[in-house]
Design a protein around this motif. Structure first.
Motif, PDB file in Angstrom:
ATOM      1  N   VAL A  77     -54.468 -62.101  11.145  1.00  0.00           N
ATOM      2  CA  VAL A  77     -54.547 -60.903  10.308  1.00  0.00           C
ATOM      3  C   VAL A  77     -53.408 -59.947  10.642  1.00  0.00           C
ATOM      4  N   ALA A  78     -53.098 -59.810  11.922  1.00  0.00           N
ATOM      5  CA  ALA A  78     -52.020 -58.910  12.339  1.00  0.00           C
ATOM      6  C   ALA A  78     -50.668 -59.388  11.825  1.00  0.00           C
ATOM      7  N   VAL A  79     -50.436 -60.693  11.834  1.00  0.00           N
ATOM      8  CA  VAL A  79     -49.173 -61.224  11.319  1.00  0.00           C
ATOM      9  C   VAL A  79     -49.063 -60.969   9.822  1.00  0.00           C
ATOM     10  N   ILE A  80     -50.141 -61.164   9.088  1.00  0.00           N
ATOM     11  CA  ILE A  80     -50.136 -60.881   7.644  1.00  0.00           C
ATOM     12  C   ILE A  80     -49.874 -59.391   7.397  1.00  0.00           C
ATOM     13  N   MET A  81     -50.534 -58.550   8.198  1.00  0.00           N
ATOM     14  CA  MET A  81     -50.378 -57.109   8.034  1.00  0.00           C
ATOM     15  C   MET A  81     -48.956 -56.652   8.365  1.00  0.00           C
ATOM     16  N   PHE A  82     -48.315 -57.332   9.302  1.00  0.00           N
ATOM     17  CA  PHE A  82     -46.957 -56.977   9.721  1.00  0.00           C
ATOM     18  C   PHE A  82     -45.974 -57.060   8.560  1.00  0.00           C
ATOM     19  N   PHE A  83     -46.204 -57.982   7.624  1.00  0.00           N
ATOM     20  CA  PHE A  83     -45.273 -58.184   6.518  1.00  0.00           C
ATOM     21  C   PHE A  83     -45.693 -57.473   5.232  1.00  0.00           C
ATOM     22  N   MET A  84     -46.724 -56.639   5.287  1.00  0.00           N
ATOM     23  CA  MET A  84     -47.149 -55.878   4.109  1.00  0.00           C
ATOM     24  C   MET A  84     -46.328 -54.602   3.993  1.00  0.00           C
ATOM     25  N   ASP A  85     -46.337 -54.014   2.796  1.00  0.00           N
ATOM     26  CA  ASP A  85     -45.671 -52.724   2.647  1.00  0.00           C
ATOM     27  C   ASP A  85     -46.524 -51.630   3.293  1.00  0.00           C
ATOM     28  N   ALA A  86     -45.940 -50.452   3.444  1.00  0.00           N
ATOM     29  CA  ALA A  86     -46.569 -49.386   4.230  1.00  0.00           C
ATOM     30  C   ALA A  86     -47.877 -48.906   3.614  1.00  0.00           C
ATOM     31  N   GLU A  87     -47.903 -48.739   2.308  1.00  0.00           N
ATOM     32  CA  GLU A  87     -49.101 -48.188   1.666  1.00  0.00           C
ATOM     33  C   GLU A  87     -50.297 -49.114   1.804  1.00  0.00           C
ATOM     34  N   HIS A  88     -50.113 -50.383   1.443  1.00  0.00           N
ATOM     35  CA  HIS A  88     -51.213 -51.339   1.539  1.00  0.00           C
ATOM     36  C   HIS A  88     -51.543 -51.671   2.988  1.00  0.00           C
ATOM     37  N   GLY A  89     -50.535 -51.684   3.830  1.00  0.00           N
ATOM     38  CA  GLY A  89     -50.752 -51.963   5.248  1.00  0.00           C
ATOM     39  C   GLY A  89     -51.605 -50.895   5.915  1.00  0.00           C
ATOM     40  N   LEU A  90     -51.334 -49.614   5.612  1.00  0.00           N
ATOM     41  CA  LEU A  90     -52.124 -48.530   6.192  1.00  0.00           C
ATOM     42  C   LEU A  90     -53.578 -48.590   5.723  1.00  0.00           C
ATOM     43  N   LYS A  91     -53.786 -48.941   4.472  1.00  0.00           N
ATOM     44  CA  LYS A  91     -55.158 -49.057   3.973  1.00  0.00           C
ATOM     45  C   LYS A  91     -55.887 -50.212   4.656  1.00  0.00           C
ATOM     46  N   LEU A  92     -55.172 -51.331   4.886  1.00  0.00           N
ATOM     47  CA  LEU A  92     -55.783 -52.454   5.574  1.00  0.00           C
ATOM     48  C   LEU A  92     -56.076 -52.108   7.034  1.00  0.00           C
TER      49      LEU A  92
END
Length: 180
Positions: A19-34
């Motif tokens: 999950v952390a690896v997937i989150m690392f490559f997300m954009d800032a807005e969606h990443g912060l929500k996740l």
């Protein structure tokens, strides 16, 4: 901890690394929500677990009220995380940083206590200092420089670091003799 518990702990940690690896490559807005969703779910479940444990067993134990208070605090933090979900990202950064600072201070205090009684303490102290430094990096880069993606990256790296330590501790030999 039994062998099955150790294996389950390692599998859960591997899932968190994914999950952390997937989150690392997300954009800032969606990443912060996740990040906020993960924190909210984890803290709320931990609070519910503590409250259920209190009503099932801990109320009959010495210091059982501490379990109830801890559970209520975790439930409140989970609800707080749910309420700031739609607010500006600065509040999310402050919330994440506060959690990292709190975790770091508690871990450092536990390491100091472990050092006094003569058990292993270096890993706990390293974890605590790392969490405090991560919180400073998130606050500095997120608020001062306006780089919200840094918070997601730091949280992802912290999650990977925590999961690796969890895997290492689940396979470490314990000094307690279990009766089987």
């Amino acid at each position: 901890m039994s062998r099955f518990g150790r294996i389950l702990n390692a599998i859960g940690s591997l899932f968190m690394i994914a999950v952390a690896v997937i989150m690392f490559f997300m954009d800032a807005e969606h990443g912060l929500k996740l990040v906020l969703l993960i924190i909210q779910t984890g803290v709320t479940l931990r609070g519910l677990q503590a409250v259920i444990y209190y009503f099932s067993m801990a109320r009959h134990m010495v210091g059982g009220m501490n379990v109830l208070f801890r559970g209520m605090i975790f439930l409140d933090l989970g609800v707080l995380a749910g309420t700031i979900f739609e607010h500006p990202a600065v509040y999310t950064l402050i919330y994440i940083s506060a959690l990292h600072i709190f975790t770091g201070v508690v871990s450092s205090l536990r390491a100091n206590e472990s050092r006094r009684i003569g058990t292993s303490w270096r890993l706990k102290m390293t974890y605590g200092i790392t969490n405090i430094l991560l919180a400073v990096v998130v606050l500095t880069c997120g608020i001062a420089f306006g780089r919200l993606g840094i918070a997601v990256w730091v949280y992802s790296i912290g999650l990977i670091y925590s999961s690796v330590l969890n895997i290492a501790s689940s396979f470490r030999q314990t000094k307690i003799v279990y009766i089987q």
